[in-house]
Design an enzyme around this catalytic site. Structure first.
Site, short mmCIF file in Angstrom:
data_model
loop_
_atom_site.label_atom_id
_atom_site.label_comp_id
_atom_site.label_asym_id
_atom_site.label_seq_id
_atom_site.Cartn_x
_atom_site.Cartn_y
_atom_site.Cartn_z
N PRO A 156 22.69 -11.32 -7.83
CG PRO A 156 21.45 -11.01 -5.90
CD PRO A 156 21.40 -10.78 -7.36
CD GLU A 157 23.87 -17.48 -10.12
OE1 GLU A 157 23.93 -18.69 -9.87
OE2 GLU A 157 24.25 -16.98 -11.19
#
Length: 277
Positions: free
Chosen positions: A2-3
């Site tokens: 995830p970002e």
DNA sequence: GGAACTGTTATGAA
DNA sequence: GTTCATAACAGTTC
């Protein structure tokens, strides 16, 4: 996984699925995940508390429990939360179970086991390693051009690792850095302090716009990311460079190339993105 | 078989 | 102080 946009997508899912639920018990099957705390202590701290809110700062989730306790959670590469009916048998990579009321189990799955959770008093949450020195959120309000100009001027680092460093701007990762550098026509190896104010203004606009759009599309799924509802994001269909090595640049038609920058795969256009000196 | 890849970051060394 | 390589781990791809 995830970002920023993916973590925000998870936060919104969790807000709908587990806010208001009370913890009945926990099971930890990989102790490093809870940062060395003993599973018995982790359990004793959480049992009886209600999840009042889920916040986010950069790529960190902050579970706010009743009684002034916060669980700071970082998903690193592949961490994921999802809910299942109580009693569901955990799989090989389900490292932590939170048994909640109303017949819900919250599973934390992490194939590579890099993710970490920290229980701290609310007041200490923003002092947890990583959060203490985190930069502004990439929003119109929080990320000013004046800040960009002064912050970039301080460093001779290549712009790609500079942007990956969360202390400058929060929430950017490998995908969105490659995307926004391409959009801004900046070569990943350009020194941060060599960027002109015009380039920084362009970069800033592209970062804010890209993160906003990616969040609206529920994030990017390229390997394993799923929302808390178990669904893929949709932003992978909007990517302009990441994962497109060898395919034509959408601006000039030249095949995109890939190289290593600071140990990270980096896709870019050798024609549109040139190093400044 | 095995080397190299992968939405990340804390750590210790130069 | 800043910058860089490595490690943490498992699965997939070439």
């Amino acid at each position: 996984m995830p970002e920023g946009p993916e973590v925000e997508t998870v936060r919104r899912g969790l807000t709908r699925l587990v806010v208001g639920r009370k913890v009945l018990g926990t099971e930890v099957r990989w102790e490093k995940t809870i940062s060395g705390m003993a599973p018995e202590e982790f359990d004793a701290e959480l049992v009886g508390r209600t999840i009042e809110k889920v916040d986010r700062r950069g790529k960190y989730l902050l579970f706010r429990f009743s009684g002034g306790l916060t669980m700071v959670s970082h998903l690193r590469m592949e961490g994921a939360y999802y809910t299942v009916p109580a009693g569901t048998e955990p799989g090989k990579h389900d490292l932590v179970t939170f048994h909640l009321d109303e017949g819900i189990d919250l599973f934390y799955r992490d194939t590579r086991k890099f993710g970490r959770m920290n229980l701290v008093p609310d007041a200490d949450a923003l002092q947890v390693a990583g959060l203490a020195k985190i930069g502004p959120e990439p929003t119109e309000k929080d990320l000013s051009l004046a800040y960009m100009v002064s912050e970039f001027a301080k460093s001779r680092m290549h712009v790609k690792p500079f942007l990956l460093d969360q202390s400058h701007i929060a929430g950017l990762g490998n995908i969105y850095v490659d995307e926004t550098l391409w959009q801004s026509q900046i070569h990943p190896l350009t020194a941060a302090n060599k960027l002109s104010e015009d380039e920084l203004a362009r970069l800033r606009e592209n970062i804010i716009h890209e993160i906003t759009r990616a969040t609206e599309h529920h994030g990017t799924t390229v390997h394993s990311f799923t929302t808390a509802f178990g669904e893929a994001g949709e932003f992978q269909n909007e990517l302009q460079v990441y994962g497109r090595v060898g395919e034509p640049c959408l601006r000039c038609g030249h095949p995109l190339e890939k190289m290593k920058v600071a140990q990270r795969g980096t896709t870019y256009c050798p024609v549109c993105q040139v190093v400044k000196d």
